[in-house]
Design an enzyme around this catalytic site. Structure first.
Site, PDB file in Angstrom:
ATOM      1  N   ASP A   5     -24.198  22.065 143.193  1.00  0.00           N
ATOM      2  CA  ASP A   5     -23.753  23.270 144.096  1.00  0.00           C
ATOM      3  C   ASP A   5     -23.020  24.045 142.735  1.00  0.00           C
ATOM      4  O   ASP A   5     -23.119  25.170 142.527  1.00  0.00           O
ATOM      5  CB  ASP A   5     -22.937  23.085 144.957  1.00  0.00           C
ATOM      6  CG  ASP A   5     -23.774  22.324 145.979  1.00  0.00           C
ATOM      7  OD1 ASP A   5     -24.915  22.763 146.410  1.00  0.00           O
ATOM      8  OD2 ASP A   5     -23.431  21.665 146.779  1.00  0.00           O
ATOM      9  N   HIS A  25     -22.184  19.737 151.727  1.00  0.00           N
ATOM     10  CA  HIS A  25     -23.686  20.221 151.105  1.00  0.00           C
ATOM     11  C   HIS A  25     -24.796  20.375 152.286  1.00  0.00           C
ATOM     12  O   HIS A  25     -25.626  19.489 152.394  1.00  0.00           O
ATOM     13  CB  HIS A  25     -23.833  19.020 150.118  1.00  0.00           C
ATOM     14  CG  HIS A  25     -25.155  19.203 149.400  1.00  0.00           C
ATOM     15  ND1 HIS A  25     -25.349  20.114 148.277  1.00  0.00           N
ATOM     16  CD2 HIS A  25     -26.319  18.548 149.424  1.00  0.00           C
ATOM     17  CE1 HIS A  25     -26.333  20.013 147.692  1.00  0.00           C
ATOM     18  NE2 HIS A  25     -26.920  19.195 148.386  1.00  0.00           N
TER      19      HIS A  25
END
Ligand code: NAD
Ligand code: LMR
Length: 365
Positions: free
Chosen positions: A181, A208
């Protein structure tokens, strides 16, 4: 492609990933760390194995999978770097692969197909992570464990519960790898702002999944000057970047190459901490009390010889980011509860089945 990427590391920012060097670029000292990759023959496992093979901090690389590992190990073993590679195939070889490892990285498990959410993987991947972590607890209880398998938000609680039941839980040593990310946030911001991606660092906190990935542009370095609208668009893209790849791969899997890069970067930071380097900071989804009322959260961490040395916490957020956290918390709580409950149910069933083998006491009528 890989060579030019590494050349960039070396020339533009030599200290960013000092362990990642080809033979001729060798500047960092050799260290004797053993890294085990579980799920080493998969889409992530293979390129990750390659990136770890060229890491000068690693002297032993063990590769475990249910299939094809011997070929992957033979192939990697021809690369002219010091790490010794050994392959292990099949469940009966798992413990041997893990024994004495300093770091265990787990990309084992099913990836998404278009139309699926990461949560849809829970039923298949929960037991994979449970069994692998149980073996780590028995064979390498001091190892740092980095888990890639989805759904990250729920499987890290499973891993911690397994370790807890075996009295081996040290929360400083268990990590959900959310580096991709950050890698994506850095890349997208750099392309928008014209700054080199090697210079950008955007913290990403939370978890996530689309609802829980929270980029913190207000603390990005160097200071990001993008309009509020652009921040919203970028945030949406980062939250949905995994799905962008799943769609583009059209049924053949999810992110593998960028994930292998992200996991190699994360593992390298763990290694640098183990090697005694100071001020190594990397974010990860870990057991944590930095956010009120929630037991797992991704934040920047200082890494050291025992894993997490200090949790740097969420830090100052602007109103937009605070709202994202507020929206993420109920989802995260539910994911964490799913992981913990499934582990308790499994443990109960397991124990109960054991008891059923014995004679059940009946009250005299
Ligand atoms: N954390 C993240 O940011 C991130 C990013 C990308 C993918 N992922 C996740 O990583 C996982 C792996 O993705 P992939 O694309 O490499 O999948 P893949 O199917 O290509 O590879 C998975 C590998 O795991 C192996 N495996 C399955 N069960 C196993 C077991 N019990 N023990 C050992 N090995 C086992 C398989 O044989 C296979 O080789 C997926 O769950 C995916 O969702 C996470
Ligand atoms: O999206 C996926 O299923 C894989 C991974 O979590 C990603 O973010 O790419």
């Amino acid at each position: 492609m890989i060579i030019s990427a590494f050349t960039k590391f070396r020339t533009s920012k030599p200290t960013q990933i000092p362990g990642l060097c080809f033979r001729t670029f060798n500047t960092s000292p050799q260290n004797n760390f053993h890294v085990a990759v579980l799920g080493a023959s998969g889409g992530i496992g293979q390129p990750l194995g390659m990136l770890l093979k060229v890491n000068r901090l690693i002297s032993k690389l063990t590769l475990y999978d249910l299939q094809h590992t011997m070929g992957v190990a033979a192939d990697l073993s021809h690369i002219e770097t010091p790490a010794k590679v050994k392959g292990f195939v099949g469940k009966d070889k798992l413990c041997e692969a893990i024994e004495c490892a300093n770091i265990v990285v787990i990309p084992a498990g099913l990836p998404r197909k278009p139309g699926m959410t990461r949560d849809d993987l829970f039923n298949k991947n929960a037991s994979v992570v449970r069994d692998l972590v149980a073996c780590v607890a028995d064979t390498a209880p001091k190892a740092l464990i980095g888990i890639i398998t989805n759904p990250i938000n729920a499987v890290i609680p499973i891993a911690c519960e397994v370790l807890k039941k075996k009295c081996k839980l040290d929360p400083r040593r268990v990590f959900g790898i959310t580096t991709l990310d950050i890698v994506r946030a850095n890349t997208f911001v750099a392309s928008l702002s014209g700054v080199s991606p090697l210079e950008v660092n955007v913290p990403v906190i939370g978890g996530h999944s689309p609802e829980t990935i929270i980029p913190v542009f207000s603390r990005a370095t160097p200071g990001v000057k993008v309009s509020e609208d652009k921040v919203k668009t970028l945030t949406k893209r980062i939250k949905e970047a995994g799905t962008e790849v799943v769609k583009a791969k059209a049924g053949t899997g999810s992110a593998t190459l960028s994930m292998a890069y992200a996991a190699a970067r994360f593992t390298n930071s763990l290694l640098r901490g183990l090697a005694g380097e100071k001020n190594v900071v990397e974010s990860s989804y870990v057991q944590s009390d930095v956010v009120c009322d929630i037991s797992y959260f991704a934040t920047p961490l200082v890494l050291g010889k025992n894993g997490i040395e200090k949790n740097l916490g969420v830090g100052k957020l602007n109103k937009f980011e605070e709202d994202l956290v507020r929206k993420a918390l109920p989802v995260l709580k539910k994911n964490i509860a799913t992981g913990c409950k499934s582990e308790s149910r499994y443990w109960f069933r397991h124990t109960f089945n054991g008891l059923r083998c014995r004679k059940i006491y009946k009250f005299p009528s």
